[in-house]
Design a protein around this motif. Structure first.
Motif, PDB file in Angstrom:
ATOM      1  N   THR A  74      60.888  42.431 -14.290  1.00 18.84           N
ATOM      2  CA  THR A  74      60.945  41.354 -15.276  1.00 18.84           C
ATOM      3  C   THR A  74      62.481  41.195 -15.865  1.00 18.84           C
ATOM      4  N   ARG A  75      62.861  42.268 -15.808  1.00 16.09           N
ATOM      5  CA  ARG A  75      64.430  42.288 -16.758  1.00 16.09           C
ATOM      6  C   ARG A  75      65.304  41.724 -16.087  1.00 16.09           C
ATOM      7  N   ASP A  93      68.456  43.979 -10.464  1.00 11.78           N
ATOM      8  CA  ASP A  93      67.427  44.773 -11.159  1.00 11.78           C
ATOM      9  C   ASP A  93      68.304  45.248 -12.620  1.00 11.78           C
ATOM     10  N   ASP A  94      67.579  46.294 -13.103  1.00  7.91           N
ATOM     11  CA  ASP A  94      67.947  46.862 -14.840  1.00  7.91           C
ATOM     12  C   ASP A  94      68.178  47.673 -14.185  1.00  7.91           C
ATOM     13  N   VAL A 135      65.736  49.876 -21.125  1.00  6.89           N
ATOM     14  CA  VAL A 135      66.934  48.851 -20.719  1.00  6.89           C
ATOM     15  C   VAL A 135      65.707  47.500 -21.712  1.00  6.89           C
ATOM     16  N   SER A 136      65.708  47.319 -22.658  1.00  6.91           N
ATOM     17  CA  SER A 136      65.717  46.319 -23.556  1.00  6.91           C
ATOM     18  C   SER A 136      66.779  44.959 -23.521  1.00  6.91           C
ATOM     19  N   LEU A 137      66.448  43.788 -23.598  1.00  3.03           N
ATOM     20  CA  LEU A 137      67.031  42.762 -23.508  1.00  3.03           C
ATOM     21  C   LEU A 137      66.631  41.718 -24.446  1.00  3.03           C
ATOM     22  N   GLU A 195      66.353  38.992 -24.520  1.00  6.14           N
ATOM     23  CA  GLU A 195      65.139  37.831 -23.813  1.00  6.14           C
ATOM     24  C   GLU A 195      63.509  38.263 -23.066  1.00  6.14           C
ATOM     25  N   THR A 196      63.533  39.452 -23.141  1.00  2.00           N
ATOM     26  CA  THR A 196      61.812  39.900 -23.297  1.00  2.00           C
ATOM     27  C   THR A 196      61.449  41.119 -24.070  1.00  2.00           C
ATOM     28  N   ASP A 197      63.149  41.177 -25.053  1.00  2.92           N
ATOM     29  CA  ASP A 197      62.354  42.442 -26.133  1.00  2.92           C
ATOM     30  C   ASP A 197      63.162  42.095 -27.677  1.00  2.92           C
ATOM     31  N   ASP A 228      69.320  44.400 -27.709  1.00  2.00           N
ATOM     32  CA  ASP A 228      69.808  44.390 -26.153  1.00  2.00           C
ATOM     33  C   ASP A 228      70.150  46.007 -26.501  1.00  2.00           C
TER      34      ASP A 228
END
Length: 189
Positions: free
Chosen positions: A54-55, A114-115, A173-175, A177-179, A182
């Motif tokens: 996903t990330r 990838d993350d 990892v927090s981004l 766009e998803t979380d 950042d």
């Protein structure tokens, strides 16, 4: 980072350290973008980015945006679901996402993004999934965080941060766009 996007931290885990702030992530992605440009300077027109769901997908899009700013280059970006190529499915019905690679990979230099790089099994699964789409001229790997503990002889070409970790630790990892924010933290029991 206020840890708002860290809902993935288990109830018995605690944040051990903040590995990357939002600015650190941005700086790492700018450096990775420059490395990609340098490594592929003689064939930029054949470059493509594919993020691993996903990330990896928002990271690939950010790298593409950097390449546009740095060189005026419009690099195609795709997303790849590797679920059915994983070797650790436990028999449960896997949740399969949708890959979206709206261009031919044949003859291109594809940078898989990838993350977190850990055992190498995700990278292997991503390469298997990619090869079902065609035969790229070359495949490279760009990773935000390499945490070590490789089980397969695979290494990343572009790494934002090397962060040796203990086996019982996790890198989260927090981004935006998803979380919703950042940041990268290491958690453990």
């Amino acid at each position: 980072m206020d840890h708002a996007g860290l809902g993935r931290v288990g109830t018995e885990e605690r944040v051990r350290s903040v590995l990357l702030s939002a600015e650190d992530i941005s700086r790492s992605l700018r450096r990775i973008s420059h490395e990609i440009l340098e490594r592929n300077s003689n064939a930029l027109e054949d470059l493509a980015l594919i993020g691993v769901l996903t990330r990896g997908v928002p990271l690939a899009r950010r790298i593409a945006a950097n390449l546009r700013v740095f060189e005026g280059l419009d690099v195609p970006v795709g997303s790849l679901d590797i679920t059915l190529h994983r070797d650790d499915l436990d028999g449960a019905e896997p949740e399969v996402g949708a890959s979206d690679v709206p261009f031919s990979v044949a003859g291109k230099t594809v940078v898989l993004v990838d993350d977190v790089f850990y055992t190498g099994r995700t990278a292997r699964a991503a390469m298997d999934a990619l090869l079902e789409l065609g035969r790229p001229a070359a495949v490279r790997l760009a990773i935000l965080v390499d945490r070590g503990h490789r089980e397969l002889p695979i290494r990343a070409d572009h790494v934002g941060k090397n962060a040796p970790t203990a086996l019982e630790e996790r890198v989260i990892v927090s981004l935006q766009e998803t979380d919703g924010e950042d940041g990268v933290v290491i958690v453990g029991r």
